[in-house]
Design a protein around this motif. Structure first.
Motif, PDB file in Angstrom:
ATOM      1  N   LYS A  38      -2.185 -12.000   7.294  1.00 34.42           N
ATOM      2  CA  LYS A  38      -1.739 -10.826   8.037  1.00 34.42           C
ATOM      3  C   LYS A  38      -1.570  -9.655   7.077  1.00 34.42           C
ATOM      4  O   LYS A  38      -1.048  -9.823   5.979  1.00 34.42           O
ATOM      5  CB  LYS A  38      -0.400 -11.092   8.711  1.00 34.42           C
ATOM      6  N   VAL A  39      -1.980  -8.472   7.501  1.00 40.36           N
ATOM      7  CA  VAL A  39      -1.832  -7.265   6.696  1.00 40.36           C
ATOM      8  C   VAL A  39      -0.450  -6.676   6.979  1.00 40.36           C
ATOM      9  O   VAL A  39      -0.146  -6.335   8.126  1.00 40.36           O
ATOM     10  CB  VAL A  39      -2.934  -6.235   7.015  1.00 40.36           C
ATOM     11  N   THR A  40       0.400  -6.584   5.951  1.00 42.14           N
ATOM     12  CA  THR A  40       1.761  -6.079   6.161  1.00 42.14           C
ATOM     13  C   THR A  40       1.885  -4.589   5.875  1.00 42.14           C
ATOM     14  O   THR A  40       2.745  -3.932   6.443  1.00 42.14           O
ATOM     15  CB  THR A  40       2.785  -6.841   5.293  1.00 42.14           C
ATOM     16  N   SER A  41       1.037  -4.044   4.985  1.00 44.24           N
ATOM     17  CA  SER A  41       1.109  -2.608   4.717  1.00 44.24           C
ATOM     18  C   SER A  41      -0.191  -2.104   4.106  1.00 44.24           C
ATOM     19  O   SER A  41      -0.985  -2.877   3.560  1.00 44.24           O
ATOM     20  CB  SER A  41       2.272  -2.273   3.782  1.00 44.24           C
ATOM     21  N   LEU A  42      -0.356  -0.785   4.204  1.00 43.27           N
ATOM     22  CA  LEU A  42      -1.487  -0.078   3.604  1.00 43.27           C
ATOM     23  C   LEU A  42      -0.950   1.127   2.844  1.00 43.27           C
ATOM     24  O   LEU A  42       0.028   1.747   3.268  1.00 43.27           O
ATOM     25  CB  LEU A  42      -2.457   0.413   4.681  1.00 43.27           C
ATOM     26  N   ASP A  43      -1.592   1.465   1.733  1.00 44.15           N
ATOM     27  CA  ASP A  43      -1.288   2.708   1.033  1.00 44.15           C
ATOM     28  C   ASP A  43      -2.589   3.263   0.486  1.00 44.15           C
ATOM     29  O   ASP A  43      -3.464   2.508   0.049  1.00 44.15           O
ATOM     30  CB  ASP A  43      -0.279   2.487  -0.094  1.00 44.15           C
ATOM     31  N   LEU A  44      -2.710   4.572   0.524  1.00 45.53           N
ATOM     32  CA  LEU A  44      -3.941   5.249   0.127  1.00 45.53           C
ATOM     33  C   LEU A  44      -3.724   5.972  -1.191  1.00 45.53           C
ATOM     34  O   LEU A  44      -2.690   6.621  -1.390  1.00 45.53           O
ATOM     35  CB  LEU A  44      -4.310   6.257   1.219  1.00 45.53           C
ATOM     36  N   SER A  45      -4.700   5.869  -2.112  1.00 43.92           N
ATOM     37  CA  SER A  45      -4.616   6.614  -3.365  1.00 43.92           C
ATOM     38  C   SER A  45      -4.722   8.110  -3.066  1.00 43.92           C
ATOM     39  O   SER A  45      -5.261   8.515  -2.034  1.00 43.92           O
ATOM     40  CB  SER A  45      -5.716   6.176  -4.335  1.00 43.92           C
ATOM     41  N   ARG A  46      -4.220   8.925  -3.974  1.00 44.25           N
ATOM     42  CA  ARG A  46      -4.210  10.378  -3.728  1.00 44.25           C
ATOM     43  C   ARG A  46      -5.609  10.959  -3.546  1.00 44.25           C
ATOM     44  O   ARG A  46      -5.790  11.926  -2.826  1.00 44.25           O
ATOM     45  CB  ARG A  46      -3.503  11.100  -4.877  1.00 44.25           C
ATOM     46  N   ASP A  47      -6.607  10.375  -4.220  1.00 46.25           N
ATOM     47  CA  ASP A  47      -7.972  10.876  -4.071  1.00 46.25           C
ATOM     48  C   ASP A  47      -8.684  10.261  -2.864  1.00 46.25           C
ATOM     49  O   ASP A  47      -9.855  10.542  -2.620  1.00 46.25           O
ATOM     50  CB  ASP A  47      -8.781  10.655  -5.351  1.00 46.25           C
ATOM     51  N   SER A  48      -7.995   9.428  -2.109  1.00 43.50           N
ATOM     52  CA  SER A  48      -8.520   8.759  -0.904  1.00 43.50           C
ATOM     53  C   SER A  48      -9.679   7.813  -1.190  1.00 43.50           C
ATOM     54  O   SER A  48     -10.394   7.424  -0.271  1.00 43.50           O
ATOM     55  CB  SER A  48      -8.942   9.786   0.167  1.00 43.50           C
ATOM     56  N   ASN A  49      -9.872   7.416  -2.461  1.00 41.68           N
ATOM     57  CA  ASN A  49     -10.963   6.494  -2.799  1.00 41.68           C
ATOM     58  C   ASN A  49     -10.545   5.031  -2.714  1.00 41.68           C
ATOM     59  O   ASN A  49     -11.391   4.160  -2.546  1.00 41.68           O
ATOM     60  CB  ASN A  49     -11.493   6.777  -4.208  1.00 41.68           C
ATOM     61  N   TYR A  50      -9.242   4.760  -2.840  1.00 41.23           N
ATOM     62  CA  TYR A  50      -8.783   3.373  -2.891  1.00 41.23           C
ATOM     63  C   TYR A  50      -7.684   3.118  -1.867  1.00 41.23           C
ATOM     64  O   TYR A  50      -6.831   3.971  -1.626  1.00 41.23           O
ATOM     65  CB  TYR A  50      -8.263   3.031  -4.292  1.00 41.23           C
ATOM     66  N   LEU A  51      -7.730   1.928  -1.304  1.00 44.90           N
ATOM     67  CA  LEU A  51      -6.749   1.482  -0.327  1.00 44.90           C
ATOM     68  C   LEU A  51      -6.055   0.244  -0.872  1.00 44.90           C
ATOM     69  O   LEU A  51      -6.704  -0.673  -1.378  1.00 44.90           O
ATOM     70  CB  LEU A  51      -7.445   1.143   0.992  1.00 44.90           C
ATOM     71  N   LEU A  52      -4.738   0.224  -0.762  1.00 38.84           N
ATOM     72  CA  LEU A  52      -3.935  -0.913  -1.182  1.00 38.84           C
ATOM     73  C   LEU A  52      -3.482  -1.652   0.071  1.00 38.84           C
ATOM     74  O   LEU A  52      -2.932  -1.033   0.983  1.00 38.84           O
ATOM     75  CB  LEU A  52      -2.724  -0.381  -1.944  1.00 38.84           C
ATOM     76  N   ALA A  53      -3.705  -2.964   0.132  1.00 47.33           N
ATOM     77  CA  ALA A  53      -3.288  -3.764   1.279  1.00 47.33           C
ATOM     78  C   ALA A  53      -2.399  -4.900   0.810  1.00 47.33           C
ATOM     79  O   ALA A  53      -2.786  -5.693  -0.054  1.00 47.33           O
ATOM     80  CB  ALA A  53      -4.506  -4.322   2.014  1.00 47.33           C
ATOM     81  N   CYS A  54      -1.183  -4.969   1.355  1.00 42.10           N
ATOM     82  CA  CYS A  54      -0.292  -6.096   1.101  1.00 42.10           C
ATOM     83  C   CYS A  54      -0.591  -7.147   2.170  1.00 42.10           C
ATOM     84  O   CYS A  54      -0.645  -6.827   3.362  1.00 42.10           O
ATOM     85  CB  CYS A  54       1.167  -5.636   1.169  1.00 42.10           C
ATOM     86  N   VAL A  55      -0.794  -8.392   1.734  1.00 39.99           N
ATOM     87  CA  VAL A  55      -1.290  -9.428   2.636  1.00 39.99           C
ATOM     88  C   VAL A  55      -0.367 -10.649   2.588  1.00 39.99           C
ATOM     89  O   VAL A  55       0.154 -10.999   1.523  1.00 39.99           O
ATOM     90  CB  VAL A  55      -2.740  -9.828   2.244  1.00 39.99           C
ATOM     91  N   ARG A  56      -0.184 -11.302   3.734  1.00 42.59           N
ATOM     92  CA  ARG A  56       0.728 -12.446   3.839  1.00 42.59           C
ATOM     93  C   ARG A  56       0.235 -13.703   3.133  1.00 42.59           C
ATOM     94  O   ARG A  56       0.934 -14.709   3.104  1.00 42.59           O
ATOM     95  CB  ARG A  56       1.004 -12.771   5.304  1.00 42.59           C
ATOM     96  N   ASP A  57      -0.946 -13.662   2.531  1.00 40.88           N
ATOM     97  CA  ASP A  57      -1.369 -14.783   1.676  1.00 40.88           C
ATOM     98  C   ASP A  57      -0.816 -14.611   0.266  1.00 40.88           C
ATOM     99  O   ASP A  57      -1.256 -15.274  -0.667  1.00 40.88           O
ATOM    100  CB  ASP A  57      -2.892 -14.939   1.660  1.00 40.88           C
ATOM    101  N   ASP A  58       0.178 -13.715   0.120  1.00 43.77           N
ATOM    102  CA  ASP A  58       0.867 -13.451  -1.151  1.00 43.77           C
ATOM    103  C   ASP A  58      -0.042 -12.789  -2.182  1.00 43.77           C
ATOM    104  O   ASP A  58       0.020 -13.089  -3.375  1.00 43.77           O
ATOM    105  CB  ASP A  58       1.507 -14.729  -1.714  1.00 43.77           C
ATOM    106  N   LEU A  90     -12.861   2.337  -1.020  1.00 43.60           N
ATOM    107  CA  LEU A  90     -13.299   2.815   0.290  1.00 43.60           C
ATOM    108  C   LEU A  90     -14.697   3.422   0.261  1.00 43.60           C
ATOM    109  O   LEU A  90     -15.321   3.568   1.303  1.00 43.60           O
ATOM    110  CB  LEU A  90     -12.299   3.837   0.836  1.00 43.60           C
ATOM    111  N   ARG A  91     -15.205   3.741  -0.926  1.00 50.05           N
ATOM    112  CA  ARG A  91     -16.569   4.277  -1.005  1.00 50.05           C
ATOM    113  C   ARG A  91     -17.584   3.183  -0.734  1.00 50.05           C
ATOM    114  O   ARG A  91     -18.708   3.449  -0.308  1.00 50.05           O
ATOM    115  CB  ARG A  91     -16.805   4.914  -2.372  1.00 50.05           C
ATOM    116  N   MET A  92     -17.197   1.912  -0.969  1.00 50.66           N
ATOM    117  CA  MET A  92     -18.098   0.774  -0.736  1.00 50.66           C
ATOM    118  C   MET A  92     -17.533  -0.208   0.291  1.00 50.66           C
ATOM    119  O   MET A  92     -18.185  -1.188   0.625  1.00 50.66           O
ATOM    120  CB  MET A  92     -18.330   0.033  -2.052  1.00 50.66           C
ATOM    121  N   ASN A  93     -16.288   0.056   0.772  1.00 52.49           N
ATOM    122  CA  ASN A  93     -15.575  -0.874   1.664  1.00 52.49           C
ATOM    123  C   ASN A  93     -15.570  -2.292   1.108  1.00 52.49           C
ATOM    124  O   ASN A  93     -15.872  -3.266   1.800  1.00 52.49           O
ATOM    125  CB  ASN A  93     -16.161  -0.849   3.078  1.00 52.49           C
ATOM    126  N   THR A  94     -15.216  -2.390  -0.185  1.00 58.96           N
ATOM    127  CA  THR A  94     -15.245  -3.666  -0.893  1.00 58.96           C
ATOM    128  C   THR A  94     -13.943  -3.881  -1.650  1.00 58.96           C
ATOM    129  O   THR A  94     -13.399  -2.941  -2.246  1.00 58.96           O
ATOM    130  CB  THR A  94     -16.411  -3.671  -1.909  1.00 58.96           C
TER     131      THR A  94
END
Length: 198
Positions: A82-102, A109-113
Motif C-alpha cells: 500500500k502507498v502511504t505517502s507521496l512527495d515531489l522533488s522541487r524540480d518535479s523530476n523525482y517522486l518519493l513513495a512510502c510503501v507498506r512493504d517497509d 518521473l521522466r522515465m516513470n521508473t
C-alpha cells in the motif's frame, strides 16, 4: 486523506478513503469534478507548474497518473505494498513513495521508473498514512518508523545517514524546513519534535 492546490489558488484537489479524487472550486465551495480511482487514496501531489498532472498513491499498491483534462488515469505504477505517502522533488523530476512493504521508493518521473529503493532491517512503516519527505534540495529524505525512530537516507548514494531516536510511539509524519536542515516529526502519541540541522 490528502488535499493540494491546483494551478490557481481557487482550486483544490482532494484524495479520499471513498476511492475518489475530487476537484473543488473554493469560490463556489462546490465540487466541480470527481475522478473514480477504484481504491482509497492515501496521498497526492501535482507534478507540474500548471497543476494539470496529478499523481495519487493508493491502498491497492498503485501510483496513478492523471491528466486533469481527462476522466481516466493516464497510466500507473504497481508497487509491492500500500502507498502511504507521496512527495515531489522541487524540480518535479523525482517522486518519493512510502510503501507498506517497509520501503521508500524513488521514482524518476521522466522515465516513470523506480531508480532507488530505501530499506533497513529495523525500519518498519508505522501506519497506512505514514509520511516521508524530501529534504531541501532533494539530497536527503526522512521518514518515521513504527518503533518511534526517524530514518534519514541520502537520495544520491542510497546510504542511511542517521537514525534519530527520541519518540516513544510510531512516527507518522515528518517535514523539513524549506531553507534549512531543520526537521520536524510527530508521533501517534501527539508529541512533536524539531531536530537540528542535518
Amino acid at each position: 486523506m490528502a488535499a493540494k492546490f491546483l494551478e490557481e489558488p481557487t482550486k483544490v484537489i482532494t484524495g479520499s478513503h471513498d476511492r475518489t479524487l475530487k476537484i473543488w472550486d473554493l469560490r463556489s465551495r462546490m465540487c466541480t469534478e470527481t475522478k473514480f480511482a477504484g481504491s482509497s487514496c492515501n496521498d497526492l501531489v501535482t507534478s507540474d507548474g500548471a497543476g494539470s498532472t496529478i499523481i495519487s498513491g493508493h491502498f491497492d499498491k498503485r501510483i496513478r497518473f492523471w491528466d486533469i483534462r481527462t476522466e481516466m488515469s493516464a497510466n500507473h505504477i504497481v508497487l509491492q505494498g500500500k502507498v502511504t505517502s507521496l512527495d515531489l522533488s522541487r524540480d518535479s523530476n523525482y517522486l518519493l513513495a512510502c510503501v507498506r512493504d517497509d520501503t521508500i521508493q524513488l521514482i524518476d518521473l521522466r522515465m516513470n521508473t523506480i531508480v532507488r529503493s530505501f530499506s533497513h532491517e529495523s525500519f518498519k512503516v508505522g501506519c497506512d498514512w505514514s509520511r516521508a519527505a524530501f529534504g531541501p534540495g532533494g539530497r536527503l529524505l526522512a521518514v518515521g518508523a513504527a518503533d518511534g525512530s526517524v530514518y534519514v537516507w541520502n537520495t544520491h548514494t542510497g546510504k542511511l545517514e542517521t537514525i534519530l531516536k527520541e519518540h516513544s510511539s510510531a512516527v507518522t509524519a515528518v517535514s523539513w524546513h524549506p531553507q534549512s536542515g531543520l526537521l520536524a516529526s510527530v508521533d501517534r502519541g501527539k508529541r512533536a519534535l524539531v531536530w537540528g540541522d542535518l
